[in-house]
Design a protein around this motif. Structure first.
Motif, PDB file in Angstrom:
ATOM      1  N   ALA A 160      40.396  84.096  20.578  1.00  0.00           N
ATOM      2  CA  ALA A 160      39.645  85.308  19.759  1.00  0.00           C
ATOM      3  C   ALA A 160      38.373  85.470  20.473  1.00  0.00           C
ATOM      4  O   ALA A 160      37.979  86.832  20.569  1.00  0.00           O
ATOM      5  CB  ALA A 160      39.327  84.860  18.462  1.00  0.00           C
ATOM      6  N   VAL A 161      37.678  84.637  20.960  1.00  0.00           N
ATOM      7  CA  VAL A 161      36.131  84.956  21.407  1.00  0.00           C
ATOM      8  C   VAL A 161      36.359  85.876  22.901  1.00  0.00           C
ATOM      9  O   VAL A 161      35.828  86.774  23.231  1.00  0.00           O
ATOM     10  CB  VAL A 161      35.542  83.635  21.711  1.00  0.00           C
ATOM     11  CG1 VAL A 161      34.108  83.878  22.633  1.00  0.00           C
ATOM     12  CG2 VAL A 161      34.991  82.946  20.435  1.00  0.00           C
ATOM     13  N   VAL A 189      37.968  90.136  27.461  1.00  0.00           N
ATOM     14  CA  VAL A 189      38.477  89.588  28.939  1.00  0.00           C
ATOM     15  C   VAL A 189      40.337  89.526  28.756  1.00  0.00           C
ATOM     16  O   VAL A 189      40.851  89.597  27.610  1.00  0.00           O
ATOM     17  CB  VAL A 189      38.337  88.073  28.709  1.00  0.00           C
ATOM     18  CG1 VAL A 189      39.179  87.162  29.851  1.00  0.00           C
ATOM     19  CG2 VAL A 189      36.775  87.640  28.814  1.00  0.00           C
ATOM     20  N   ILE A 190      41.005  90.033  29.667  1.00  0.00           N
ATOM     21  CA  ILE A 190      42.184  90.279  29.934  1.00  0.00           C
ATOM     22  C   ILE A 190      42.756  88.664  30.450  1.00  0.00           C
ATOM     23  O   ILE A 190      42.847  88.364  31.603  1.00  0.00           O
ATOM     24  CB  ILE A 190      42.436  91.256  31.018  1.00  0.00           C
ATOM     25  CG1 ILE A 190      42.100  92.502  30.648  1.00  0.00           C
ATOM     26  CG2 ILE A 190      44.204  91.213  31.084  1.00  0.00           C
ATOM     27  CD1 ILE A 190      42.321  93.591  31.807  1.00  0.00           C
ATOM     28  N   LEU A 191      43.267  87.976  29.567  1.00  0.00           N
ATOM     29  CA  LEU A 191      44.072  86.629  29.796  1.00  0.00           C
ATOM     30  C   LEU A 191      45.167  86.586  30.511  1.00  0.00           C
ATOM     31  O   LEU A 191      46.014  87.680  30.115  1.00  0.00           O
ATOM     32  CB  LEU A 191      43.918  85.816  28.395  1.00  0.00           C
ATOM     33  CG  LEU A 191      42.424  85.522  27.917  1.00  0.00           C
ATOM     34  CD1 LEU A 191      42.849  84.907  26.563  1.00  0.00           C
ATOM     35  CD2 LEU A 191      41.691  84.386  28.699  1.00  0.00           C
ATOM     36  N   ILE A 228      31.907  78.549  23.871  1.00  0.00           N
ATOM     37  CA  ILE A 228      32.520  79.175  23.010  1.00  0.00           C
ATOM     38  C   ILE A 228      31.840  79.424  21.620  1.00  0.00           C
ATOM     39  O   ILE A 228      31.772  80.566  21.034  1.00  0.00           O
ATOM     40  CB  ILE A 228      33.941  78.581  22.939  1.00  0.00           C
ATOM     41  CG1 ILE A 228      34.593  78.554  24.192  1.00  0.00           C
ATOM     42  CG2 ILE A 228      34.671  79.163  21.543  1.00  0.00           C
ATOM     43  CD1 ILE A 228      35.089  80.033  24.466  1.00  0.00           C
ATOM     44  N   LEU A 229      31.070  78.313  21.258  1.00  0.00           N
ATOM     45  CA  LEU A 229      30.459  78.503  20.040  1.00  0.00           C
ATOM     46  C   LEU A 229      29.173  79.426  20.111  1.00  0.00           C
ATOM     47  O   LEU A 229      29.088  80.299  19.429  1.00  0.00           O
ATOM     48  CB  LEU A 229      29.601  76.909  19.806  1.00  0.00           C
ATOM     49  CG  LEU A 229      28.575  76.721  18.662  1.00  0.00           C
ATOM     50  CD1 LEU A 229      29.378  77.121  17.513  1.00  0.00           C
ATOM     51  CD2 LEU A 229      28.317  75.511  18.706  1.00  0.00           C
ATOM     52  N   LEU A 263      29.356  87.152  18.985  1.00  0.00           N
ATOM     53  CA  LEU A 263      30.164  88.213  18.880  1.00  0.00           C
ATOM     54  C   LEU A 263      30.796  88.072  17.388  1.00  0.00           C
ATOM     55  O   LEU A 263      31.688  89.024  17.122  1.00  0.00           O
ATOM     56  CB  LEU A 263      31.300  87.998  19.697  1.00  0.00           C
ATOM     57  CG  LEU A 263      31.047  88.317  21.132  1.00  0.00           C
ATOM     58  CD1 LEU A 263      31.930  87.532  22.197  1.00  0.00           C
ATOM     59  CD2 LEU A 263      30.850  89.721  21.724  1.00  0.00           C
ATOM     60  N   GLY A 264      30.381  87.564  16.612  1.00  0.00           N
ATOM     61  CA  GLY A 264      30.801  87.305  15.070  1.00  0.00           C
ATOM     62  C   GLY A 264      32.302  86.919  14.925  1.00  0.00           C
ATOM     63  O   GLY A 264      32.975  87.226  14.003  1.00  0.00           O
ATOM     64  N   VAL A 265      32.579  85.921  15.953  1.00  0.00           N
ATOM     65  CA  VAL A 265      33.785  85.113  15.771  1.00  0.00           C
ATOM     66  C   VAL A 265      33.680  83.641  15.316  1.00  0.00           C
ATOM     67  O   VAL A 265      32.795  82.908  15.893  1.00  0.00           O
ATOM     68  CB  VAL A 265      34.606  85.242  17.291  1.00  0.00           C
ATOM     69  CG1 VAL A 265      36.000  84.311  17.093  1.00  0.00           C
ATOM     70  CG2 VAL A 265      34.836  86.544  17.674  1.00  0.00           C
TER      71      VAL A 265
END
Length: 297
Positions: free
Chosen positions: A218-219, A225-227, A268-269, A275-277
């Motif tokens: 989600a982040v 990002v294109i995973l 990630i945190l 980003l509000g995730v």
């Protein structure tokens, strides 16, 4: 090719050893205990298909990088800028620095310190330092390299040395995919001091890993990002292909060293907050590893 390995831990020794075994002039720059062992006996490279002593140079000082065409930059993410500054006086204008590190932003951070060309690489290898001057290879070994003026030639050199290597236009996506793998396993391995194969057998662990991966994905999506496809499959593959591997975070804690957790689940945190995730499971993993680090301090 003259190659210097800055930060000759398990990853740097493995790739440096493979290049030296193929006949390239390699110098390892690392800690005194490993340097002394390599200077005395060579590097013991215990791979899955061979166990050999590889003769190469080793030094504790950054001046050993002088004249290198390629630098494998393998220091911990916490040391990127400081190590780059140490190398700067000894680099030639033509030197390519290839970052073989955990995290997604090391190449960008290194570019703020050195004017030479920097290319990011994504590393898929299971290794450990089994003793002074002794690297043990548990599995895999592929590299995915960012395009640069020298990346194609470096890739061919690595392939010829037995290292599967690909140059990719989406290294950012590959770096994020590797970050997700690290976030899924590293903290769990560090907290439990168990290898990947044992971890996934634990009660409830697969659900915890699924939550970690979901938050990271989600982040990444919020970052644009294109995973690569099938991240979940890649996560499962880690335990299947590296069942005996302890994470680098687990190895750091076992040795009483500061880990890279701030650049893994901690990254990630922070990005999630920006980003509000929501990333509650990554927060717990980051908090627990930091507590274990503080316990050792």
């Amino acid at each position: 090719m003259k190659v210097a390995v800055m930060g000759a831990g398990a990853v740097g020794c493995y790739y440096g050893g493979m290049l030296a075994r193929a006949g390239h002039e390699v110098v390892l720059i690392g800690r005194p205990q490993h340097v002394e062992a390599v200077q005395r006996d060579g590097l013991r490279l215990e791979a899955q298909s061979f166990d050999e002593r590889v003769m190469l140079s080793a030094s504790t000082g950054p001046a050993a990088v002088r004249g290198a065409e390629l630098v494998l930059f393998c220091v911990k993410s916490t040391d990127t800028e400081a190590a780059g500054a140490q190398l700067l006086p000894f680099l030639t204008p033509q030197t390519l620095l290839l970052t073989l590190q955990n995290g997604t932003d090391n190449a960008d951070r290194l570019r703020t310190v050195v004017p030479q060309e920097v290319a990011a690489a994504v590393v898929y290898v299971a290794t450990e330092m089994a003793g002074p001057g002794h690297v043990r290879h548990h599995g895999r070994g592929e590299l995915v390299i960012e395009p640069s003026s020298a990346s194609a030639a470096v890739a061919q050199t690595l392939i010829a040395a037995g290292v599967p290597t690909e140059v990719s236009d989406n290294v950012r996506g590959a770096l994020w995919a590797k970050l997700i793998l690290n976030c899924a396993y590293n903290a769990l391995s560090a907290i439990t001091q168990l290898p990947y194969g044992r971890i996934v057998q634990g009660e409830g662990v697969k659900d915890v890993i699924a939550s970690l991966v979901s938050e990271c994905t989600a982040v990444a999506q919020a970052e644009g990002v294109i995973l690569p496809p099938d991240i979940d499959g890649a996560v499962r593959k880690i335990a299947a292909t590296m069942p005996t591997q302890f994470s680098s975070t687990a190895q750091d804690l076992a040795r009483g060293k500061r880990s890279e957790i701030d650049h893994l689940n901690g990254f990630i945190l922070r990005r999630g907050e920006a980003l509000g995730v929501a990333t509650p499971v990554n927060r717990v993993m980051h908090t627990l590893v930091r507590l274990l680090e503080s316990k050792q301090a």
